[in-house]
Design an enzyme around this catalytic site. Structure first.
Site, short mmCIF file in Angstrom:
data_model
loop_
_atom_site.label_atom_id
_atom_site.label_comp_id
_atom_site.label_asym_id
_atom_site.label_seq_id
_atom_site.Cartn_x
_atom_site.Cartn_y
_atom_site.Cartn_z
N ARG A 15 0.55 -1.42 0.43
CA ARG A 15 0.04 -0.24 -0.26
C ARG A 15 1.13 1.42 0.05
O ARG A 15 2.20 0.97 0.36
CB ARG A 15 -0.71 0.29 0.96
CG ARG A 15 0.10 0.69 2.60
CD ARG A 15 -1.52 0.04 4.19
NE ARG A 15 -0.64 0.62 5.12
CZ ARG A 15 -0.06 1.80 5.57
NH1 ARG A 15 -0.10 2.41 4.67
NH2 ARG A 15 -0.07 2.04 6.67
N ASP A 72 9.74 7.76 12.20
CA ASP A 72 8.36 7.51 11.18
C ASP A 72 8.23 9.21 10.56
O ASP A 72 8.95 9.22 9.79
CB ASP A 72 7.08 7.78 12.44
CG ASP A 72 5.24 7.12 11.47
OD1 ASP A 72 5.27 7.37 10.30
OD2 ASP A 72 5.48 6.28 12.38
#
Length: 294
Positions: A103, A200
């Site tokens: 994804r 992140d």
């Protein structure tokens, strides 16, 4: 320095914060919750919209036609807001048709109107993800590969350095970025230790420092251009996902977080997990990029 919660959005996986100057609002997505999120600082209100398919990121379009959104199925679509009415347009393109287990995960636009889009293994097991460059004309180039969970990307103020992360390896890479969009000289820029959690989402400020969210680390850190630590912003939640500068002066740092992951709820004792946080770090960010011909 600490950040405070401005909206208890309860995002299962809050990600992709982006400031919209034309709307004076901060937009983000809840990937696991399949929601579009909007926070308006002027009145302190949050609003969300359900999505038929989860969006993984949003970038404004240079033509003023709303946003381009990257969907979980690796499709790029147009997304518009007419007042509070959300419309999802037709497919613009599709990436990785040969990788059904992947994804999209993160993206940004540069000053030339190009998109930089990362993909990942949805099961977070295989290094099947890649980094793509999508031109304003719709051209697509696969410019790097070997990512299990791609994150970032972020650009230096002069547009000559691109940062990109593979979170499970706890590594932020830096590339030299040429005017024509070519990447070269991939190198390790920052490597996190086990006590730091996982790098992140991230963004650069106007002074060229890199702000990085720590998944499983409860903070956002500012790193100098040489990769050394400058300062830390603490949060009352563990899973900090991304950050973006916003506000009319781009002097507020908005920070997203997660209340749940694929297999785990937020740690106990974190009632603000999945909230939207903000701090005023005393430095301004860079104007957000827009996709399309400048």
């Amino acid at each position: 320095m600490d950040a405070h919660c401005v909206w208890e959005a309860n995002a299962q996986l809050g990600e992709g914060p982006v400031w919209s100057p034309s709307r004076d609002a901060l937009f983000a997505v809840d990937i696991r919750g399949s929601r579009l999120l909007r926070y308006t600082p002027a009145d302190g209100t949050g609003r969300d919209w359900p999505l038929e398919e989860a969006a993984c990121w949003l970038v404004e379009r240079a033509d003023g036609g709303g946003f381009v959104a990257g969907l979980r199925s690796r499709r790029l679509v147009g997304l518009t807001l007419d007042g509070d009415r959300l419309s999802v347009g037709p497919e613009l393109m599709r990436l990785e048709e040969d990788a059904p287990g992947n994804r999209l995960n993160d993206a940004m636009a540069d000053a030339a109107g190009r998109l930089w889009v990362g993909s990942m293994d949805d099961a977070e097991q295989d290094a099947s993800g890649a980094l793509y460059r999508v031109g304003p004309d719709g051209s697509v180039a696969r410019v790097d590969e070997g990512y299990t969970v791609s994150n970032g990307p972020a650009l230096s103020p002069d547009g000559r350095t691109l940062y990109h992360t593979d979170s499970p390896s706890r590594t932020i890479h830096a590339f030299a970025l040429a005017a024509d969009g070519a990447l070269s000289g991939k190198r390790v820029h920052i490597r996190f230790g086990e006590d730091d959690g996982y790098p992140d989402g991230m963004t650069c400020d106007a002074e060229g420092h890199l702000w990085v969210a720590h998944w499983s680390g409860g903070r956002v850190s500012r790193f100098r251009p040489d990769g050394t630590l400058d300062r830390v912003v603490r949060l009352p939640v563990s899973n900090v996902t991304s950050c973006a500068f916003g506000g009319p002066a781009l002097d507020r740092l908005f920070i997203t977080a997660a209340a749940a992951t694929t297999t785990h709820d937020a740690p106990a004792g974190e009632p603000l997990a999945g909230g939207l946080f903000v701090c005023t770090p005393g430095v301004a960010g860079l104007p957000p990029g827009r996709f399309g011909a400048p």
